[in-house]
Scaffold this active site. Structure first.
Site: not given
Lengths: 94, 309
Positions: B69, B72, B127, B144, B196, B248, B270
């Site tokens: 992404h 990031e 992104r 992703n 990420h 999620y 993350e």
């Protein structure tokens, strides 16, 4: 370079699934306006969303009218971007 | 003569600076590192991978990617710092030395070169990649969400204007297809770590379903150890678990494809931020973020080495 002056990132703490789905609805209500930095996932996790300056009033009214508690995580994105760019330029000079 | 020693590891860099650094790095550490081009992006930029190897052929290997992404930025910076750490620690650090004496490491630092270049030239908060198709108004696919496992399911979007647009078909994007082709051809990747930001999590499959993977217990325990090792560096708290139960439901994601392709130790990080800067994490936090992430990566690498399968 796109300018993000006045754009803010709001941190929303949804209490329950219903409030999370109200946030998900925003993506449909305001297509390509609301940019979820942290998408609606579960009540225990915050939702961070970037809101263009032009949409701030509407979006805040929407959140308040649905009882969604929020705080301002980034007051003006462009300020941070300018700092970031200046830091890169300084590093390059060094 | 430019060299990696004049490169600032505590600053953010442009695509050109990173690609120049990769060239210099591979030249200066040619005994252990080499540069491989695994393909070309939609806008025809090279997709580069650093290979770390001390010999042998077809050794089991570990794959690490950052920057899928584009916005990031902390992930590319962490990847660069980690690459230097690997060459600096080989021969000194027990874990790195043992791993590299038995395995190879592949690092793709800029997995989305077109999107990353765009964050420097036009839109810092971009992104996706930059693919475009006739008749479609919006640009870019979320790389992703473009993988085969669970493609098109919940947690990905069919609208090309959405930030989580999954693309017209699995692996439609050259940036994804290049990784799939490389890993499939290699055939001996034993761990995949996709990095990420942000929200400080360490997660494993599945994302596309709430069903636990068959290795759930082992992955949970490994994630717990990795997060603990990370915490001990600077006190950063991470949560961990499967993607669908921790964050999620997300479909068509890298680690689901990797796990379904037989790579048991598949993890998604993350990284920072805690909730002050988001994607605009100040450069002053690059090194501390990389330092703590390194301990978690080492934990995963050591476990992979000690649990051959």
């Amino acid at each position: 370079q796109m300018n993000f002056t006045g754009d803010q990132v709001l941190r929303v703490l949804a209490k329950n699934e219903k409030q999370l789905s109200l946030l998900r609805d925003l993506e449909g209500l305001k297509p390509q306006k609301v940019d979820f930095w942290r998408g609606p996932a579960r009540p225990s996790l915050p939702v961070d969303m970037r809101v263009p300056f032009s949409e701030l009033k509407d979006i805040k009214a929407y959140l308040e009218s649905h009882g969604l508690a929020y705080s301002i995580m980034i007051k003006d994105i462009q300020v941070l971007l300018d700092e970031e760019r200046e830091a890169m330029a300084k590093s390059r000079r060094l | 003569e430019r060299s990696t020693s004049s490169f600032s590891y505590s600053s953010y860099h442009t695509l050109e600076e990173i690609y120049t650094w990769i060239d210099n790095f591979a030249t200066e550490h040619s005994d252990i590192a080499s540069k491989i081009r695994i393909g070309y992006s939609f806008e025809n930029r090279s997709i580069l991978v650093l290979k770390f190897s001390t010999g042998g052929s077809q050794r089991p290997a570990i794959w690490i990617d950052t920057g899928i992404h584009a916005r990031e930025w902390i992930t590319h910076a962490t990847g660069i710092w980690t690459a230097r750490k690997i060459v600096n620690e080989y021969g000194k650090d027990r874990i790195v030395t043992n791993v590299l004496n038995a395995m190879d490491i592949f690092m793709e630092i800029v997995s989305n070169p077109d999107g990353f270049a765009f964050t420097h030239s036009m839109n810092r908060l971009w992104r996706k990649n930059k693919s475009s198709r006739p008749g479609i108004f919006c640009i870019g696919v979320d790389l992703n969400r473009n993988w085969k496992s669970g493609f098109g399911g919940n947690g990905s979007n069919n609208s090309p204007c959405s930030e989580t647009y999954h693309g017209p078909s699995p692996q439609s994007e050259p940036e994804v297809a290049a990784i799939v082709d490389f890993i499939t051809a290699h055939g001996n990747i034993k761990a995949l770590i996709s990095i990420h930001s942000y929200s400080q999590m360490l997660m494993y499959p599945y994302g596309h379903t709430l069903e636990p993977v068959s290795d759930q217990e082992e992955l949970y325990s490994l994630a717990k150890n990795a997060v603990q090792a990370l915490y001990e560096v600077h006190g950063m708290e991470y949560i961990f678990g499967s993607i669908s139960t921790t964050l999620y439901v997300a479909s068509g994601i890298t680690v689901d494809w990797a796990y379904d392709s037989g790579i048991k130790y598949s993890f998604s990080f993350e990284l920072r931020d805690t909730g002050r800067y988001g994607f605009l994490l100040p450069a002053a936090q690059i090194v501390p973020t990389a330092q703590e992430t390194w301990l978690a990566i080492q934990t995963i690498m050591e476990h992979t080495l000690n649990h051959p399968y």
